[in-house]
Design an enzyme around this catalytic site. Structure first.
Site, PDB file in Angstrom:
ATOM      1  N   ALA A 268       9.852  49.701 -23.757  1.00  0.00           N
ATOM      2  CA  ALA A 268      10.007  48.930 -24.995  1.00  0.00           C
ATOM      3  C   ALA A 268       8.816  48.006 -25.214  1.00  0.00           C
ATOM      4  O   ALA A 268       8.231  47.517 -24.246  1.00  0.00           O
ATOM      5  CB  ALA A 268      11.307  48.123 -24.934  1.00  0.00           C
ATOM      6  N   GLY A 270       7.883  50.330 -27.458  1.00  0.00           N
ATOM      7  CA  GLY A 270       7.672  51.737 -27.762  1.00  0.00           C
ATOM      8  C   GLY A 270       6.361  52.099 -28.417  1.00  0.00           C
ATOM      9  O   GLY A 270       6.184  53.253 -28.830  1.00  0.00           O
ATOM     10  N   GLY A 271       5.409  51.173 -28.492  1.00  0.00           N
ATOM     11  CA  GLY A 271       4.116  51.511 -29.082  1.00  0.00           C
ATOM     12  C   GLY A 271       3.400  52.597 -28.314  1.00  0.00           C
ATOM     13  O   GLY A 271       2.886  53.561 -28.897  1.00  0.00           O
ATOM     14  N   LYS A 272       3.358  52.466 -26.996  1.00  0.00           N
ATOM     15  CA  LYS A 272       2.686  53.474 -26.168  1.00  0.00           C
ATOM     16  C   LYS A 272       3.490  54.764 -26.141  1.00  0.00           C
ATOM     17  O   LYS A 272       2.921  55.859 -26.039  1.00  0.00           O
ATOM     18  CB  LYS A 272       2.465  52.922 -24.760  1.00  0.00           C
ATOM     19  CG  LYS A 272       1.564  51.683 -24.722  1.00  0.00           C
ATOM     20  CD  LYS A 272       1.382  51.177 -23.295  1.00  0.00           C
ATOM     21  CE  LYS A 272       0.543  49.901 -23.247  1.00  0.00           C
ATOM     22  NZ  LYS A 272       1.258  48.742 -23.803  1.00  0.00           N
ATOM     23  N   ASP A 288      13.846  51.844 -20.126  1.00  0.00           N
ATOM     24  CA  ASP A 288      13.762  50.385 -20.207  1.00  0.00           C
ATOM     25  C   ASP A 288      15.075  49.801 -19.706  1.00  0.00           C
ATOM     26  O   ASP A 288      16.143  50.406 -19.871  1.00  0.00           O
ATOM     27  CB  ASP A 288      13.476  49.917 -21.632  1.00  0.00           C
ATOM     28  CG  ASP A 288      12.891  48.503 -21.655  1.00  0.00           C
ATOM     29  OD1 ASP A 288      11.655  48.377 -21.572  1.00  0.00           O
ATOM     30  OD2 ASP A 288      13.665  47.542 -21.733  1.00  0.00           O
ATOM     31  N   ASP A 314      16.691  50.614 -14.446  1.00  0.00           N
ATOM     32  CA  ASP A 314      15.761  49.732 -13.750  1.00  0.00           C
ATOM     33  C   ASP A 314      14.661  50.565 -13.116  1.00  0.00           C
ATOM     34  O   ASP A 314      14.927  51.428 -12.268  1.00  0.00           O
ATOM     35  CB  ASP A 314      16.536  48.946 -12.686  1.00  0.00           C
ATOM     36  CG  ASP A 314      15.653  47.980 -11.905  1.00  0.00           C
ATOM     37  OD1 ASP A 314      14.446  47.881 -12.219  1.00  0.00           O
ATOM     38  OD2 ASP A 314      16.174  47.338 -10.972  1.00  0.00           O
ATOM     39  N   CYS A 385      -0.511  43.378 -19.074  1.00  0.00           N
ATOM     40  CA  CYS A 385      -1.165  42.561 -20.104  1.00  0.00           C
ATOM     41  C   CYS A 385      -1.439  41.180 -19.518  1.00  0.00           C
ATOM     42  O   CYS A 385      -1.234  40.160 -20.161  1.00  0.00           O
ATOM     43  CB  CYS A 385      -0.327  42.482 -21.374  1.00  0.00           C
ATOM     44  SG  CYS A 385       1.398  42.026 -21.137  1.00  0.00           S
TER      45      CYS A 385
END
Length: 437
Positions: A268, A270-272, A288, A314, A385
């Protein structure tokens, strides 16, 4: 929060909403959740929501300086968190050099509207005189107060002192530019869906709609001015998605081929996920731990007209796994998100120094767990990130040593940057290949 006396298109209304959002963040709530609760509570119309959100995000980027100024201006802390939030939001609008051309509002307007905001809220009504006095004093003594406020790291850089120290230790040559980049409002960057169009034709489409844009990656387009997604040409039809240019490096790194079985762990929002499905005809499982966040992936894939298997589970466990190994795994693991603070400026105030070690420990468990689910010869992309080496480069090196993993070429640590030809957040990438049987 009470604002029945205020017009929803007034600055006072926006200041009051933002003040309550800042108070919630200081109590430990992430800014998006704080804003969502306030919007629900007040029933604010879309235009008012946008104004409240803009002020709240500005306040988060200026919070260190605003807090420092407030400590200089007030003999004692404000009586309530909401009152403190209101003063911080107002000071964030005023804390510029006198006569600055880019000031968002005239000084007298900010003071007047802040007083109106306090007067409209029963919890702050008694303090409207204090709001007026504090802000007017700041205007009288602006140069002196600003000079005093920036003598300490939070006031100068708008980050906690430990954060400034950590960036400086990790990047002794680049620390100042990194901190500055994190204080800039982020651009709106799009990922062009090559199943439906190419970058060149899409740039022509934008130009035809009067929207200036620049190519900042293989399929990345940065709009000169952010607009609501409903106004982006082709967005509803899945022609483009909103995604930072650095995040767009994940799917190409995995060298996806038709027919591969692929896992997107910690998937989540979900862009990638969408980018991988745009890249090849693959069998993809999006995992997720939060079922509500999985619903966002489902919405994104429906807009893109793409399909994947979505499962709640998980990534540090295996209760969700059917035992069939994967050709490719994308492990975008939990981290402090220190590399995306320009998009989430509240993170710097919510994180604690000790979070780094805790989250690095969790991501190590996830990586080791996912590695055993990878086919021999398969590839695993490790993504964070974060800017902290303990979560990125040191984590990657330790993982390779523990698992005898072959490390392949990858971008490594990207530092946040914004210039004419390049614009991206601070992500880290490492790629591993499983050798042997």
């Amino acid at each position: 929060m009470s604002n029945t006396q205020l017009r929803t298109d007034s600055l006072a209304h926006a200041l009051l909403g933002a003040a309550h959002a800042v108070a919630r963040v200081k109590a430990g709530t992430a800014l998006p959740q704080a804003l969502a609760a306030i919007f629900t509570q007040t029933g604010a119309p879309p235009q008012a929501r946008g104004a409240i959100q803009d002020l709240a995000y500005r306040a988060m980027r200026e919070l260190g300086r605003a807090d420092a100024l407030l400590a200089l201006l007030a003999d004692k802390p404000p009586a309530s968190a909401e009152l403190r939030g209101l003063l911080c939001c107002a000071l964030a609008l005023l804390a510029h050099e006198e006569g600055a051309r880019d000031a968002p509002y005239a000084d007298f307007t900010v003071v007047d509207q802040a007083v109106n905001a306090a007067a409209s809220d029963p919890a702050m009504l008694h303090a409207k005189g204090m709001v007026n006095a504090v802000l007017r004093r700041f205007l009288r003594e602006r140069a002196i107060l600003l000079a005093q406020a920036v003598k300490h790291p939070p006031g100068r850089w708008n980050y906690p002192t430990w954060w400034v120290d950590s960036v400086r230790a990790a990047y002794p040559e680049d620390w100042e530019s990194i901190l500055r980049a994190g204080n800039r409002a982020p651009p709106l960057t799009l990922r062009v869906n090559r199943r439906k169009t190419e970058v060149g034709p899409y740039l022509e489409t934008l130009a035809g709609c009067g929207m200036a844009a620049t190519r900042v990656g293989p399929v990345a387009v940065r709009l000169e001015r952010p607009v609501p997604v409903a106004q982006i040409p082709g967005f509803a039809e899945g022609m483009v998605s909103v995604q930072d240019a650095a995040a767009q490096l994940a799917a190409p790194l995995l060298d996806l081929q038709d027919g591969m079985r692929v896992l997107d762990a910690c998937a989540a929002p979900g862009g990638k996920t969408g980018h991988m499905l745009e890249s090849a005809d693959i069998e993809l499982l999006a995992l997720d731990s939060d079922p509500l966040r999985l619903a966002r992936i489902d919405d994104n894939l429906a807009r893109l007209q793409l399909r994947a298997t979505l499962k709640a589970g998980d990534a540090a466990g295996d209760g969700w796994w059917d035992g069939t190994p994967f050709d490719r795994i994308l492990a975008d693991v939990p981290c402090t998100a220190s590399g995306i603070v320009r998009r989430h400026p509240d993170i710097r105030w919510l994180r604690r120094k000790e979070d780094t070690a805790r989250l690095a420990g969790l991501s190590a468990q996830i990586l080791d767990n996912l590695w055993r689910m990878l086919k021999p010869g398969g590839k695993l992309a490790f993504v964070t990130c974060s800017l902290w080496p303990k979560e990125s480069e040191l984590q990657a090196a330790a993982f390779a040593a523990r698992n005898n993993a072959a490390r392949l070429d990858a971008p490594g640590q990207l530092l946040p940057v914004a210039d004419a030809g390049e614009d991206h957040d601070g992500l880290f990438y490492a790629l591993f290949q499983k050798t042997g049987v």
